[in-house]
Design a protein around this motif. Structure first.
Motif, PDB file in Angstrom:
ATOM      1  N   ASP A  74       0.842  -1.190   0.000  1.00 51.73           N
ATOM      2  CA  ASP A  74       0.000   0.000   0.000  1.00 51.73           C
ATOM      3  C   ASP A  74       0.883   1.249   0.000  1.00 51.73           C
ATOM      4  O   ASP A  74       0.571   2.242  -0.630  1.00 51.73           O
ATOM      5  N   GLN A  75       1.984   1.178   0.743  1.00 49.33           N
ATOM      6  CA  GLN A  75       2.954   2.272   0.851  1.00 49.33           C
ATOM      7  C   GLN A  75       4.341   1.662   1.024  1.00 49.33           C
ATOM      8  O   GLN A  75       4.484   0.574   1.588  1.00 49.33           O
ATOM      9  N   VAL A  76       5.365   2.384   0.575  1.00 48.81           N
ATOM     10  CA  VAL A  76       6.757   1.959   0.750  1.00 48.81           C
ATOM     11  C   VAL A  76       7.545   3.150   1.283  1.00 48.81           C
ATOM     12  O   VAL A  76       7.471   4.246   0.728  1.00 48.81           O
ATOM     13  N   PHE A  77       8.299   2.918   2.361  1.00 47.93           N
ATOM     14  CA  PHE A  77       9.132   3.954   2.966  1.00 47.93           C
ATOM     15  C   PHE A  77      10.583   3.490   2.992  1.00 47.93           C
ATOM     16  O   PHE A  77      10.868   2.317   3.209  1.00 47.93           O
ATOM     17  N   GLU A  78      11.480   4.437   2.799  1.00 49.65           N
ATOM     18  CA  GLU A  78      12.907   4.172   2.903  1.00 49.65           C
ATOM     19  C   GLU A  78      13.398   4.792   4.208  1.00 49.65           C
ATOM     20  O   GLU A  78      13.132   5.963   4.474  1.00 49.65           O
ATOM     21  N   VAL A  79      14.105   3.999   5.007  1.00 54.63           N
ATOM     22  CA  VAL A  79      14.577   4.456   6.309  1.00 54.63           C
ATOM     23  C   VAL A  79      16.103   4.416   6.312  1.00 54.63           C
ATOM     24  O   VAL A  79      16.710   3.342   6.246  1.00 54.63           O
ATOM     25  N   GLY A  80      16.720   5.573   6.381  1.00 59.04           N
ATOM     26  CA  GLY A  80      18.167   5.648   6.514  1.00 59.04           C
ATOM     27  C   GLY A  80      18.532   5.592   7.992  1.00 59.04           C
ATOM     28  O   GLY A  80      17.802   6.120   8.829  1.00 59.04           O
ATOM     29  N   PHE A  81      19.623   4.925   8.306  1.00 56.89           N
ATOM     30  CA  PHE A  81      20.034   4.814   9.706  1.00 56.89           C
ATOM     31  C   PHE A  81      21.524   4.568   9.789  1.00 56.89           C
ATOM     32  O   PHE A  81      22.152   4.122   8.830  1.00 56.89           O
ATOM     33  N   ASN A  82      22.094   4.866  10.953  1.00 56.44           N
ATOM     34  CA  ASN A  82      23.500   4.611  11.223  1.00 56.44           C
ATOM     35  C   ASN A  82      23.679   3.117  11.472  1.00 56.44           C
ATOM     36  O   ASN A  82      22.903   2.513  12.212  1.00 56.44           O
ATOM     37  N   LYS A  83      24.662   2.533  10.885  1.00 58.59           N
ATOM     38  CA  LYS A  83      24.865   1.074  10.969  1.00 58.59           C
ATOM     39  C   LYS A  83      25.154   0.579  12.390  1.00 58.59           C
ATOM     40  O   LYS A  83      25.033  -0.608  12.669  1.00 58.59           O
TER      41      LYS A  83
END
Length: 127
Positions: A74-83
């Protein structure tokens, strides 16, 4: 975090690039991340304390399968994060942001509620 166009989203490129992807379908959310040379998927209902997880090796078949998840989304989000961050903490924070976004835009899914169910005798359904 950013909203991706679900029709054009290239999920696998984002995951391979070190991001986490959140894929929403109905009341469930699936997070996909690359971890220890595997695609790790965490799936649960919104705000649920428990869920399930599955991992897949980095084969061409699994790459294609993960990249096609947007067709069921329904929706797609990209989540950036520190490894160095904990995956669970990243997912909890992302989910709060996703729920807030969906609520503000009037897109928050919910289970149907029968507001008159308290009037029905137990074991009897309305036709």
């Amino acid at each position: 975090m950013s909203l991706l166009d679900k029709e054009k989203a290239n999920i696998i490129d984002s995951v391979e690039g070190g991001n986490m992807i959140a894929i929403l379908s109905g009341l469930e959310v699936m997070y996909v991340v690359l971890y220890k040379n595997e695609y790790r998927c965490f799936i649960h209902k919104f705000d649920a304390e428990e869920g399930r997880q599955k991992s897949f090796d980095r084969s061409a078949r699994n790459r294609a399968m993960i990249n096609n998840l947007n067709s069921a989304a329904d929706q797609v989000f990209e989540v950036g994060f520190n490894k160095d961050m904990d995956f669970m903490g990243v997912m909890v924070t992302a989910e709060k942001a996703i729920i807030s976004y969906l609520d503000m835009t009037g897109q928050l899914p919910a289970e149907d509620v029968d507001f008159m169910s308290w009037q029905e005798p137990e074991g009897q359904k309305e036709d």
